[in-house]
Design a protein around this motif. Structure first.
Motif, PDB file in Angstrom:
ATOM      1  N   TYR A   1       0.819  -1.169   0.000  1.00 46.64           N
ATOM      2  CA  TYR A   1       0.000   0.000   0.000  1.00 46.64           C
ATOM      3  C   TYR A   1       0.869   1.241   0.000  1.00 46.64           C
ATOM      4  N   TRP A   2       0.304   2.334  -0.422  1.00 46.81           N
ATOM      5  CA  TRP A   2       0.975   3.608  -0.448  1.00 46.81           C
ATOM      6  C   TRP A   2       0.086   4.621   0.237  1.00 46.81           C
ATOM      7  N   LYS A   3       0.668   5.449   1.076  1.00 47.96           N
ATOM      8  CA  LYS A   3      -0.107   6.529   1.686  1.00 47.96           C
ATOM      9  C   LYS A   3       0.755   7.771   1.766  1.00 47.96           C
ATOM     10  N   GLY A   4       0.117   8.885   1.686  1.00 52.87           N
ATOM     11  CA  GLY A   4       0.830  10.148   1.744  1.00 52.87           C
ATOM     12  C   GLY A   4      -0.041  11.197   2.398  1.00 52.87           C
ATOM     13  N   ALA A   5       0.592  12.241   2.872  1.00 51.52           N
ATOM     14  CA  ALA A   5      -0.133  13.335   3.513  1.00 51.52           C
ATOM     15  C   ALA A   5       0.518  14.655   3.149  1.00 51.52           C
ATOM     16  N   TYR A   6      -0.309  15.613   2.846  1.00 53.02           N
ATOM     17  CA  TYR A   6       0.146  16.974   2.624  1.00 53.02           C
ATOM     18  C   TYR A   6      -0.422  17.820   3.752  1.00 53.02           C
ATOM     19  N   ASN A   7       0.448  18.496   4.492  1.00 54.11           N
ATOM     20  CA  ASN A   7       0.029  19.304   5.633  1.00 54.11           C
ATOM     21  C   ASN A   7       0.113  20.780   5.290  1.00 54.11           C
ATOM     22  N   SER A   8      -0.937  21.511   5.591  1.00 53.76           N
ATOM     23  CA  SER A   8      -0.967  22.947   5.369  1.00 53.76           C
ATOM     24  C   SER A   8      -1.531  23.601   6.626  1.00 53.76           C
ATOM     25  N   PHE A   9      -0.857  24.626   7.109  1.00 51.63           N
ATOM     26  CA  PHE A   9      -1.262  25.269   8.352  1.00 51.63           C
ATOM     27  C   PHE A   9      -1.355  26.777   8.167  1.00 51.63           C
ATOM     28  N   THR A  10      -2.236  27.398   8.917  1.00 54.82           N
ATOM     29  CA  THR A  10      -2.294  28.839   9.038  1.00 54.82           C
ATOM     30  C   THR A  10      -1.989  29.146  10.497  1.00 54.82           C
ATOM     31  N   LEU A  11      -0.845  29.754  10.734  1.00 56.77           N
ATOM     32  CA  LEU A  11      -0.376  29.992  12.100  1.00 56.77           C
ATOM     33  C   LEU A  11      -0.525  31.461  12.462  1.00 56.77           C
ATOM     34  N   TYR A  16       6.558  28.709  11.542  1.00 59.71           N
ATOM     35  CA  TYR A  16       6.367  27.384  10.949  1.00 59.71           C
ATOM     36  C   TYR A  16       5.730  26.456  11.980  1.00 59.71           C
ATOM     37  N   PRO A  17       5.081  25.391  11.520  1.00 56.15           N
ATOM     38  CA  PRO A  17       4.663  24.336  12.465  1.00 56.15           C
ATOM     39  C   PRO A  17       5.888  23.471  12.765  1.00 56.15           C
ATOM     40  N   TRP A  18       6.455  23.620  13.915  1.00 54.64           N
ATOM     41  CA  TRP A  18       7.738  23.003  14.236  1.00 54.64           C
ATOM     42  C   TRP A  18       7.696  21.488  14.111  1.00 54.64           C
ATOM     43  N   HIS A  19       8.684  20.937  13.409  1.00 51.54           N
ATOM     44  CA  HIS A  19       8.923  19.498  13.227  1.00 51.54           C
ATOM     45  C   HIS A  19       7.856  18.781  12.399  1.00 51.54           C
ATOM     46  N   ILE A  20       6.956  19.489  11.773  1.00 51.14           N
ATOM     47  CA  ILE A  20       5.917  18.847  10.954  1.00 51.14           C
ATOM     48  C   ILE A  20       6.229  19.113   9.485  1.00 51.14           C
ATOM     49  N   PRO A  21       6.420  18.056   8.695  1.00 45.63           N
ATOM     50  CA  PRO A  21       6.745  18.265   7.282  1.00 45.63           C
ATOM     51  C   PRO A  21       5.521  18.698   6.480  1.00 45.63           C
ATOM     52  N   ALA A  22       5.781  19.414   5.388  1.00 45.98           N
ATOM     53  CA  ALA A  22       4.686  19.781   4.490  1.00 45.98           C
ATOM     54  C   ALA A  22       4.163  18.536   3.773  1.00 45.98           C
ATOM     55  N   GLY A  47       9.281  15.057   4.484  1.00 41.21           N
ATOM     56  CA  GLY A  47       9.790  16.230   3.780  1.00 41.21           C
ATOM     57  C   GLY A  47      10.564  17.157   4.697  1.00 41.21           C
ATOM     58  N   LYS A  48      10.934  18.281   4.147  1.00 39.24           N
ATOM     59  CA  LYS A  48      11.682  19.292   4.895  1.00 39.24           C
ATOM     60  C   LYS A  48      10.839  19.787   6.072  1.00 39.24           C
ATOM     61  N   ARG A  49      11.500  19.935   7.231  1.00 41.90           N
ATOM     62  CA  ARG A  49      10.834  20.396   8.439  1.00 41.90           C
ATOM     63  C   ARG A  49      11.639  21.529   9.054  1.00 41.90           C
TER      64      ARG A  49
END
Length: 116
Positions: A1-11, A16-22, A47-49
């Protein structure tokens, strides 16, 4: 299986959301040979954090993207007894999932399970 997540935040108070990859993703494949031998292989990417820099608040610490490969082998002797061998970080890379907390590079775990 393959899974992925894209995280987007409004702070509102942090840059930045510390330690959370995009973006992060994982791919896992498994094989079962005659209900006795099981194998599983994982490819994991973070990803980059960014980490908070208490020495220079204006310049956060950028943590590099991570690629991690893992392998699990298991032999089922019976329904109650089995042995396994897990290999983690097959590439032997040094990385920080969290700032100032290095991983263990290549490592493995050998063991058995007994159900009663």
């Amino acid at each position: 299986y393959w899974k992925g997540a894209y995280n987007s935040f409004t702070l509102t108070h942090e840059e930045y959301p510390w330690h959370i990859p995009a973006f992060n993703m994982s791919f896992t494949t498994s094989y079962n040979f005659k209900e006795k031998i099981f194998a599983s292989f994982d490819v994991i990417n973070y990803g980059k954090r960014y980490a908070y820099n208490s020495q220079d608040v204006a310049n956060p610490i950028e943590l590099d993207p991570i690629w991690d490969l893992n392998l699990r082998l298991e032999y089922k002797y019976s329904n109650v007894l089995s042995g396994f061998l897990d290999f983690y970080n097959l590439l032997g890379q040094q990385y920080y999932l969290w700032n100032q907390y290095p991983n263990q590079k290549f490592n493995f775990m050998l063991g058995f399970t007994y159900k009663f």
